[in-house]
Scaffold this motif. Sequence first.
Motif, short mmCIF file in Angstrom:
data_model
loop_
_atom_site.label_atom_id
_atom_site.label_comp_id
_atom_site.label_asym_id
_atom_site.label_seq_id
_atom_site.Cartn_x
_atom_site.Cartn_y
_atom_site.Cartn_z
N ILE A 1 11.22 1.50 2.18
CA ILE A 1 10.25 1.68 1.10
C ILE A 1 10.50 3.00 0.38
O ILE A 1 10.56 3.05 -0.84
CB ILE A 1 8.80 1.65 1.66
N PHE A 2 10.67 4.06 1.15
CA PHE A 2 10.76 5.40 0.57
C PHE A 2 12.14 5.72 0.01
O PHE A 2 12.26 6.52 -0.91
CB PHE A 2 10.36 6.44 1.60
N ARG B 1 0.83 -1.21 0.00
CA ARG B 1 0.00 0.00 0.00
C ARG B 1 0.86 1.26 0.00
O ARG B 1 0.55 2.24 -0.68
CB ARG B 1 -0.96 -0.01 1.19
N LEU B 2 1.95 1.23 0.75
CA LEU B 2 2.85 2.37 0.76
C LEU B 2 3.54 2.53 -0.59
O LEU B 2 3.70 3.65 -1.09
CB LEU B 2 3.89 2.21 1.88
N MET B 3 3.95 1.43 -1.17
CA MET B 3 4.65 1.48 -2.45
C MET B 3 3.73 1.90 -3.60
O MET B 3 4.20 2.39 -4.61
CB MET B 3 5.28 0.11 -2.75
N ASP C 1 -4.42 8.59 4.79
CA ASP C 1 -4.09 7.30 5.38
C ASP C 1 -2.64 6.90 5.17
O ASP C 1 -2.15 5.95 5.76
CB ASP C 1 -5.01 6.21 4.81
N ALA C 2 -1.93 7.62 4.31
CA ALA C 2 -0.54 7.28 4.02
C ALA C 2 0.31 7.28 5.29
O ALA C 2 1.07 6.33 5.53
CB ALA C 2 0.04 8.26 3.01
N ASP C 3 0.20 8.30 6.08
CA ASP C 3 1.00 8.39 7.28
C ASP C 3 0.63 7.30 8.28
O ASP C 3 1.47 6.83 9.03
CB ASP C 3 0.87 9.77 7.93
N GLY D 1 2.74 7.26 0.06
CA GLY D 1 3.93 7.68 0.78
C GLY D 1 3.79 9.04 1.43
O GLY D 1 2.76 9.69 1.32
N PRO D 2 4.85 9.48 2.11
CA PRO D 2 4.82 10.80 2.75
C PRO D 2 4.52 11.88 1.72
O PRO D 2 4.87 11.77 0.56
CB PRO D 2 6.24 10.97 3.30
#
Length: 157
Positions: free
Chosen positions: A129-130, A95-97, A108-110, A101-102
């Motif tokens: 990830i980031f 989900r983050l990828m 909901d990213a954070d 992301g930030p």
Amino acid sequence: MDLRPELLPPPVEPARIATIAAAVERIAGLMEAGAPYEAELAALNEDTGTGVTEHDIHTYDNWGSAEAFAHLLVRPSYPRVPDITRDELIEIARRLMAGLGPQSDDPDADWYALLFDTNLTMPSASSLIFDPPGELGPGPSAERIVDTALSYRPIAL
């Protein structure tokens, strides 16, 4: 993969977010004008159960907006889930990828980055990830990122 309810961002009423965001912006304005702000900041902390500092107010826009910062203030600070599984961590990483992301527009990213970091022993695990290290190769998979984070062992002092 669907995540179980305790891994999903807790819902927050839009009116609550708007109220907190307005308070953040009001305090920032008072600080910028050199006006007294301490009572407003204390009220914000009382209302949210947080420990927001002057620095946090000065830099709230690092989160993208007052609304995104407000989401952080009204959700649990450390969403620890003791029985989180590797598969769930992989889904969170995916989900983050996928763009959560930030600095994204998704509030909901954070939450997912905090959830990832809180449930792994590796400090700032979401940085894999980031900003993946070179040894993971170009565009590492979510599985590779999670396995790297799970293999981390703190150094005993």
